[in-house]
Design an enzyme around this catalytic site. Structure first.
Site, PDB file in Angstrom:
ATOM      1  N   ALA A  65      -8.994   3.627  -2.672  1.00  0.00           N
ATOM      2  CA  ALA A  65     -10.129   3.759  -3.301  1.00  0.00           C
ATOM      3  C   ALA A  65      -9.923   3.381  -4.732  1.00  0.00           C
ATOM      4  O   ALA A  65      -8.673   3.137  -5.269  1.00  0.00           O
ATOM      5  CB  ALA A  65     -10.400   5.357  -3.527  1.00  0.00           C
ATOM      6  N   GLU A 133      -1.200   8.266  -1.920  1.00  0.00           N
ATOM      7  CA  GLU A 133      -2.077   9.097  -2.804  1.00  0.00           C
ATOM      8  C   GLU A 133      -1.127  10.264  -3.430  1.00  0.00           C
ATOM      9  O   GLU A 133      -1.480  10.758  -4.578  1.00  0.00           O
ATOM     10  CB  GLU A 133      -3.009   9.883  -1.843  1.00  0.00           C
TER      11      GLU A 133
HETATM   12  N1  CAA Z   1      -8.000   1.032  -7.564  1.00  0.00           N
HETATM   13  C1  CAA Z   1      -8.534   0.302  -8.937  1.00  0.00           C
HETATM   14  N2  CAA Z   1      -7.541  -0.887  -9.476  1.00  0.00           N
HETATM   15  C2  CAA Z   1      -6.717  -1.089  -8.534  1.00  0.00           C
HETATM   16  C3  CAA Z   1      -6.104  -0.489  -7.560  1.00  0.00           C
HETATM   17  C4  CAA Z   1      -6.836   0.713  -7.161  1.00  0.00           C
HETATM   18  N3  CAA Z   1      -6.524   1.179  -5.826  1.00  0.00           N
HETATM   19  N4  CAA Z   1      -5.250  -1.277  -7.083  1.00  0.00           N
HETATM   20  C5  CAA Z   1      -4.851  -2.244  -7.619  1.00  0.00           C
HETATM   21  N5  CAA Z   1      -5.937  -2.063  -8.579  1.00  0.00           N
HETATM   22  C6  CAA Z   1      -6.116  -3.156  -9.977  1.00  0.00           C
HETATM   23  C7  CAA Z   1      -4.945  -3.010 -10.753  1.00  0.00           C
HETATM   24  O1  CAA Z   1      -5.081  -1.947 -11.559  1.00  0.00           O
HETATM   25  C8  CAA Z   1      -5.157  -4.369 -11.578  1.00  0.00           C
HETATM   26  O2  CAA Z   1      -5.952  -4.536 -12.442  1.00  0.00           O
HETATM   27  P1  CAA Z   1      -5.782  -5.117 -13.805  1.00  0.00           P
HETATM   28  O3  CAA Z   1      -5.473  -6.476 -13.705  1.00  0.00           O
HETATM   29  O4  CAA Z   1      -6.953  -4.902 -14.423  1.00  0.00           O
HETATM   30  O5  CAA Z   1      -4.651  -4.499 -14.446  1.00  0.00           O
HETATM   31  C9  CAA Z   1      -5.090  -5.211 -10.358  1.00  0.00           C
HETATM   32  O6  CAA Z   1      -5.716  -4.500  -9.332  1.00  0.00           O
HETATM   33  C10 CAA Z   1      -3.794  -5.747  -9.849  1.00  0.00           C
HETATM   34  O7  CAA Z   1      -2.842  -4.869  -9.300  1.00  0.00           O
HETATM   35  P2  CAA Z   1      -1.407  -4.976  -9.877  1.00  0.00           P
HETATM   36  O8  CAA Z   1      -1.083  -5.627 -11.259  1.00  0.00           O
HETATM   37  O9  CAA Z   1      -0.948  -3.164  -9.944  1.00  0.00           O
HETATM   38  O10 CAA Z   1      -0.640  -5.745  -8.724  1.00  0.00           O
HETATM   39  P3  CAA Z   1       0.867  -5.533  -8.223  1.00  0.00           P
HETATM   40  O11 CAA Z   1       0.796  -6.715  -7.309  1.00  0.00           O
HETATM   41  O12 CAA Z   1       1.927  -5.481  -9.350  1.00  0.00           O
HETATM   42  O13 CAA Z   1       0.722  -4.272  -7.525  1.00  0.00           O
HETATM   43  C11 CAA Z   1      -0.161  -2.503  -5.739  1.00  0.00           C
HETATM   44  C12 CAA Z   1       0.198  -4.117  -6.402  1.00  0.00           C
HETATM   45  C13 CAA Z   1       1.168  -2.160  -5.528  1.00  0.00           C
HETATM   46  C14 CAA Z   1      -1.052  -2.629  -4.680  1.00  0.00           C
HETATM   47  C15 CAA Z   1      -0.570  -1.696  -7.103  1.00  0.00           C
HETATM   48  O14 CAA Z   1      -1.757  -2.452  -7.443  1.00  0.00           O
HETATM   49  C16 CAA Z   1      -1.106  -0.395  -6.593  1.00  0.00           C
HETATM   50  O15 CAA Z   1      -0.007   0.619  -6.512  1.00  0.00           O
HETATM   51  N6  CAA Z   1      -2.212  -0.173  -6.230  1.00  0.00           N
HETATM   52  C17 CAA Z   1      -2.550   1.413  -6.112  1.00  0.00           C
HETATM   53  C18 CAA Z   1      -2.627   1.570  -4.805  1.00  0.00           C
HETATM   54  C19 CAA Z   1      -3.067   3.061  -4.651  1.00  0.00           C
HETATM   55  O16 CAA Z   1      -2.602   3.957  -5.119  1.00  0.00           O
HETATM   56  N7  CAA Z   1      -3.919   3.556  -3.860  1.00  0.00           N
HETATM   57  C20 CAA Z   1      -4.348   4.704  -3.349  1.00  0.00           C
HETATM   58  C21 CAA Z   1      -5.577   4.862  -4.128  1.00  0.00           C
HETATM   59  S1  CAA Z   1      -6.226   6.491  -3.881  1.00  0.00           S
HETATM   60  C22 CAA Z   1      -7.016   6.427  -2.565  1.00  0.00           C
HETATM   61  O17 CAA Z   1      -7.056   5.615  -1.769  1.00  0.00           O
HETATM   62  C23 CAA Z   1      -7.417   7.908  -1.843  1.00  0.00           C
HETATM   63  C24 CAA Z   1      -8.244   7.930  -0.810  1.00  0.00           C
HETATM   64  O18 CAA Z   1      -7.522   8.014   0.227  1.00  0.00           O
HETATM   65  C25 CAA Z   1      -9.681   7.859  -0.723  1.00  0.00           C
END
Ligand code: CAA
Length: 259
Positions: A65, A133
């Site tokens: 999300a 999460e």
């Molecule tokens: N939401 C919003 N933006 C996100 C995102 C997310 N879930 N995941 C990645 N992005 C964005 C980052 O903020 C970044 O944006 P900027 O370039 O503007 O800074 C861009 O995507 C690239 O991400 P990274 O620089 O972090 O890329 P990376 O290769 O270093 O890492 C990753 C990749 C491990 C996937 C890391 O981005 C990450 O941990 N993302 C979050 C994953 C997460 O926590 N997902 C769960 C969300 S909550 C949810 O889903 C609840 C539910 O059940 C409904």
């Protein structure tokens, strides 16, 4: 239909949806969830559609999300966000034709949950899966606590959800979270190959088989076998069943009409 965050390409009976917010790793913001919902809603009665493939643009399938939107919620809005995601995943699960997740890269949080709502999960060897999460102080909200435990068992589901750690495609395959793993460059061809195989078969039989498998898993075995018996009778009465058996006996390829 015009979409901003998803690309829909139609090839004969197959629709390929590419989630296309590459800069945010295809995170599911509200608008993207609406667009996916709208696709499935408008395609529900389309008898010319036999299979849907969902994939992601760039290095992610869906990284969850959209956290920047999620961070702006209050409790009521958070519940509404969860309800919308749950409605989308339920719609995919109940969609009358098969939906294949072609998981090209990160499938995290809502992305893993989206993949789990699909009928079949094909992964590239670059894919990574997780329910991270708890790192955000949250729990899965699009069905992850339920579908993950049903797919991989409660121990593995708890391990993934409690640690929030990612697993690679091969581990996901080993525990039953994905069905096949392919080199990344072969993933879409393999997904199309499977979709073509599915769409060459009797669409009504596939729709009824999907319904029986999904409903049957929610009830006891005896009631589920009764459900199969009733549906076997229903499908036996279709023109396609008549054609399929006749074609076999006449040693020719069946021409299914979806009737
Ligand atoms: N939401 C919003 N933006 C996100 C995102 C997310 N879930 N995941 C990645 N992005 C964005 C980052 O903020 C970044 O944006 P900027 O370039 O503007 O800074 C861009 O995507 C690239 O991400 P990274 O620089 O972090 O890329 P990376 O290769 O270093 O890492 C990753 C990749 C491990 C996937 C890391 O981005 C990450 O941990 N993302 C979050 C994953 C997460 O926590 N997902 C769960 C969300 S909550 C949810 O889903 C609840 C539910 O059940 C409904």
């Amino acid at each position: 239909m015009e979409y901003k965050n998803i690309i829909v390409k139609r090839e004969d009976k197959i629709a390929v949806i590419t989630i296309n917010r590459e800069k945010a790793l295809n995170a599911l913001n509200d608008e993207t969830v609406n667009e996916l919902q709208s696709f499935f809603h408008h395609s529900w009665g389309d008898n010319s559609l036999g299979c849907v493939i969902i994939t992601g643009a760039g290095k992610a399938f869906v990284a969850g999300a959209d956290i920047s939107e999620l961070a702006q919620c209050d409790v009521q809005k958070a519940i509404a966000t969860s309800m919308k995601g749950l409605y989308l995943t339920k719609t995919i699960e109940n969609f009358p034709c098969p939906v294949i997740a072609a998981v090209n890269g990160f499938a995290l949080g809502g992305g893993c949950e989206l993949a789990m709502a699909c009928d079949i999960r094909l992964a590239s060897d670059k894919a990574k899966f997780g329910q991270p999460e708890v790192n955000l102080g949250l729990i899965p909200g699009y069905g992850g606590t339920q579908r993950l435990a049903r797919l991989v068992g409660r121990g593995k589901a708890k391990q993934m959800i409690f640690t929030g750690e990612m697993i690679d495609a091969h581990e996901a395959h080993r525990i039953g979270l994905v069905d096949e793993v392919y080199p990344v460059e072969e993933l879409m061809n393999k997904a199309m190959e499977m979709a073509k195989s599915i769409t060459s078969k009797a669409s009504l039989a596939i729709a009824v088989a999907k319904e029986c498998i999904n409903r049957g898993l929610d009830i006891n075995l005896s009631a589920a076998c009764d459900l199969e018996k009733i549906n076997f009778g229903a499908i036996y009465g279709t023109s396609d069943a008549f054609e399929g058996m006749k074609a076999f006996l006449e040693k020719r390829k069946a021409e299914f009409k979806g009737k």
